[in-house]
Design an enzyme around this catalytic site. Structure first.
Site, short mmCIF file in Angstrom:
data_model
loop_
_atom_site.label_atom_id
_atom_site.label_comp_id
_atom_site.label_asym_id
_atom_site.label_seq_id
_atom_site.Cartn_x
_atom_site.Cartn_y
_atom_site.Cartn_z
CG ASP A 80 4.17 11.71 18.26
OD1 ASP A 80 3.35 12.01 19.15
OD2 ASP A 80 4.42 12.45 17.30
CD GLU A 83 12.70 18.01 10.74
OE1 GLU A 83 12.03 18.43 9.77
OE2 GLU A 83 12.22 17.30 11.63
CD GLU A 128 7.48 12.86 8.61
OE1 GLU A 128 6.70 12.01 8.13
OE2 GLU A 128 7.52 13.14 9.82
CG ASP A 150 -0.90 6.15 2.90
OD1 ASP A 150 -0.36 7.05 2.24
OD2 ASP A 150 -2.13 6.09 3.10
CE LYS A 151 1.32 0.79 7.71
NZ LYS A 151 2.09 1.32 8.82
CE LYS A 186 6.68 11.36 14.16
NZ LYS A 186 5.40 11.65 14.85
CG HIS A 246 -1.88 1.10 1.29
ND1 HIS A 246 -1.53 2.37 1.68
CD2 HIS A 246 -3.20 1.15 0.99
CE1 HIS A 246 -2.59 3.15 1.63
NE2 HIS A 246 -3.62 2.43 1.20
CG PHE A 288 -6.84 -3.08 -6.79
CD1 PHE A 288 -6.04 -2.02 -7.21
CD2 PHE A 288 -6.80 -3.41 -5.44
CE1 PHE A 288 -5.23 -1.33 -6.34
CE2 PHE A 288 -6.01 -2.72 -4.54
CZ PHE A 288 -5.21 -1.68 -4.99
CG ASP A 315 -3.86 7.15 -3.39
OD1 ASP A 315 -3.66 8.35 -3.65
OD2 ASP A 315 -4.50 6.76 -2.40
CB ALA A 316 0.43 10.34 -3.62
CE LYS A 339 -6.77 1.15 1.46
NZ LYS A 339 -7.75 2.27 1.50
NE ARG A 341 -1.73 9.53 3.04
CZ ARG A 341 -1.96 9.95 1.80
NH1 ARG A 341 -2.47 11.16 1.59
NH2 ARG A 341 -1.68 9.19 0.77
CE LYS A 342 -4.04 3.52 4.97
NZ LYS A 342 -4.17 4.93 4.56
CE LYS A 399 12.58 13.17 16.54
NZ LYS A 399 14.06 13.14 16.59
#
Length: 377
Positions: free
Chosen positions: A272, A57, A44, A18-19, A266, A16, A231, A239-240, A167, A245-246, A270
């Site tokens: 998060d 960074e 990123e 995003d992955k 990260k 996918h 598909f 798709d970008a 998915k 995003r997941k 961090k």
């Protein structure tokens, strides 16, 4: 009176878009940590047709061939077909990474690890429930089982018409908060042009869905495969994709709460990442110790400050002998929630993050993850 409810969760395969971005970010993090445990990384990634952009960074004394890391990661994911718009050999890689701001660094770098400040402000949640062996919500556990094994069927060649993007989504019916059955199962999988959709649905129902759902698959379970009817165009060409995003796929599938922060790319300064990991560790240990059937933990930090701003435990009326406040105090007697001690406790300055960039950061009994251990009490 019987209460009926439903919870739906989704998972995505490693192909996918995003992955793909998450894996590149975490692969870069891991490669840097191999050479420099003290590195500070916030990487990123953006992917689209024929292009990977890496930014963010990074502060490190090491050298890593980032372009090669990107291509190797894309190849390992399975983008080895030059005709599908994203191919590891000729994808363009644009590097716009720069050094971490000294304004942030001065709040993180201290004389001792105990004094280390949080790398950012934010709030994090951990969650556990006794519905599965992994102490995870059933819908996200089954969704990950489906996507992980969808990838296995592709990589093994058992279903050679499959391509990397895909998915899974599953709806579970609950009775009095106990899972009963899967009412709907949705699979979307990228495939070659020639294969018939009827064959795809039949193959996936028999080889994937029924074996993975087991007792939760019934004669009333509705299966939807490739709902648009086709598909073929997928991955970053279809798709970008972006790092982070997941976040619901990465955590609890919509059960419990989420603080909004992503993990991939990260380093553990961090919060998060490290704060979310310790929150899951606490929640899982509360349930594993029999203190409650369900537990949510919230922790929050300020940038540059070591001590948490707040810490809370909720058990939603499922605790046994102790109140939520008593459980909270019991936890605090057993663990130091400052970022430095968390990093030390879990030995997080290791290259262990690429492996959790797919199929969830929590409930991973297939991996030896320190935040999944039940040794707090």
């Amino acid at each position: 009176m019987t209460k009926t409810s439903y919870l739906t969760s989704e998972s995505v395969t490693e192909g996918h878009p995003d992955k793909v971005a998450d894996q590149i970010s975490d692969a870069i993090l891991d490669e840097i940590l191999k050479e420099d445990k003290a590195a500070r990384v916030a990487c990123e990634t953006f992917v689209t047709t024929g292009l990977v952009v890496i930014g963010g960074e990074i502060a490190t004394e090491s050298y890593v061939n980032l372009h090669q890391v990107v291509r190797d990661t894309v190849k390992e994911i399975g983008y080895v077909h030059p005709d599908i718009g994203f191919f590891y050999k000729d994808v363009a890689v644009l590097n716009v990474i720069h050094e971490q701001s000294p304004d942030i660094a001065q709040g993180v770098i201290k004389n001792s690890s105990e004094e280390q400040g949080a790398g950012d402000q934010g709030l994090m949640f951990g969650y556990a429930v006794d519905h599965t062996d992994e102490l995870m919500p059933l819908p996200i556990k089954l969704s990950h089982d489906l996507t992980r094994n969808l990838a296995r069927l592709r990589k093994s060649g058992e279903l050679d018409y499959l391509r990397p993007d895909g998915k899974a989504q599953i709806a579970i019916r609950y009775k009095d908060n106990v899972p009963q059955e899967a009412t709907k199962v949705v699979i979307a999988t990228q495939h070659t042009e020639s294969v018939d959709q009827t064959k795809i649905k039949q193959d996936l129902t028999e080889l994937l869905i029924k074996p993975q759902l087991g007792e939760y698959f019934t004669d009333k379970t509705d299966v939807i495969v490739n709902g648009t009817g086709k598909f073929v165009i997928g991955g970053p060409h279809g798709d970008a994709g972006l790092t982070g995003r997941k976040i619901i796929v990465d955590t609890y599938g919509g059960a419990g709460y989420h603080g909004g922060g992503a993990f991939s790319g990260k380093d553990p300064s961090k919060v998060d990442r490290s704060g979310s990991y310790v929150s899951r560790y606490i929640a899982k240990n509360v349930v594993a110790a029999g203190l409650a059937k369900e537990c949510s933990v919230q922790i929050s930090y300020s940038i540059g400050v070591a001590e948490p701003i707040s810490f809370d435990v909720k058990t939603f009326g499922t605790s046994t002998d102790l109140s939520d406040e008593e459980i909270r105090e019991k936890v605090l007697r057993n663990i130091d929630l400052r970022p430095g001690p968390i990093i030390e406790r879990f030995d997080l300055r290791r290259p262990i993050f690429r492996q959790v960039s797919n199929y969830g950061h929590f409930g991973r009994n297939d991996l030896d993850l320190p935040w999944e251990k039940t040794d707090l009490f």
